[in-house]
Design an enzyme around this catalytic site. Sequence first.
Site, short mmCIF file in Angstrom:
data_model
loop_
_atom_site.label_atom_id
_atom_site.label_comp_id
_atom_site.label_asym_id
_atom_site.label_seq_id
_atom_site.Cartn_x
_atom_site.Cartn_y
_atom_site.Cartn_z
N ASP A 254 0.86 -1.18 0.00
CA ASP A 254 0.00 0.00 0.00
C ASP A 254 0.90 1.23 0.00
OD1 ASP A 254 -2.41 1.65 0.49
OD2 ASP A 254 -1.52 1.92 2.47
N ASP B 97 -0.35 5.17 0.65
CA ASP B 97 -0.70 6.22 1.61
C ASP B 97 -0.80 5.67 3.02
OD1 ASP B 97 -1.12 8.46 -0.28
OD2 ASP B 97 -2.72 7.20 -1.05
N THR C 129 -2.64 0.89 -4.73
CA THR C 129 -3.11 2.11 -4.08
C THR C 129 -4.50 2.52 -4.50
OG1 THR C 129 -2.60 4.46 -3.74
CG2 THR C 129 -1.89 3.49 -5.82
N LYS D 160 -10.36 -0.34 -2.75
CA LYS D 160 -10.42 -0.89 -1.39
C LYS D 160 -11.62 -0.27 -0.66
CE LYS D 160 -5.36 -0.75 -1.43
NZ LYS D 160 -4.15 -0.18 -0.79
N ASP E 275 -1.88 -0.23 6.13
CA ASP E 275 -1.97 0.57 7.36
C ASP E 275 -3.39 0.82 7.82
OD1 ASP E 275 -2.58 3.90 6.87
OD2 ASP E 275 -2.34 2.57 5.14
#
Length: 230
Positions: free
Chosen positions: A13, A15, A116, A148, A173
């Site tokens: 990922d 960000d 992403t 996502k 995250d």
Amino acid sequence: MPAEPGPDAVLWDMDGTLVDSEKLWTVALHDTARWLGGMMSPAARDAVVGGDMARTLATLFDDLGLPRDPARMAEAERFIDDRTAELFAGGLPWRPGALEALRLVDGLGWPTALVTNTGRTLAEAALDSIGREHFTVSVCADEVPFGKPDPDLYLRAAELLGVAPGRCLAIEDSPSGALAAERAGAAVLVVPCDVPVPTGPGRVLRPSLVGLTRADLQASYAEARAERAA
């Protein structure tokens, strides 16, 4: 000799995992809310961390009490993209240990993907900052049917790499990102950033990427797969 334990690929990922860009997204979202005539609540901001643009816009408009008018939402999306591009142009700060972790995986020769919820245009700007040489392929939210927390991004990344999703280790995250990778069948190493991420089968939590080793990656992959199979 026995086959070397996985993972067969690492799916990153961006960000909040590699770069501390969620704070820049926060600025862009609050600026957009003001442009729309309101103020985004902390609960709404937390709810969209790691989410795709469609869900972010829906949450923002609902939070501001605005009708989900498609034309107005399209204008808001352009505003968010333009404001975020301005902020990205100032450079993206690394998350602790992230650059060293990328270099570690580079040295191991494992295939990698950047996965992403950011659109391709902004992702290209980010890759100019973090280095596209770290990734075998990259997949963005505007290149799959759903971002996502749906699994499409991770399934597409595994397909491009020619690796079964279940043989991949995704590093995430956020709750939505972890759920997306989990739904795709990947093992998930969670390194929380701005919001807590619940535990669950197939997820291994780690406080940061600092000091990450090959053994850590293989142990996280093996533990997550074992939990999914239990």
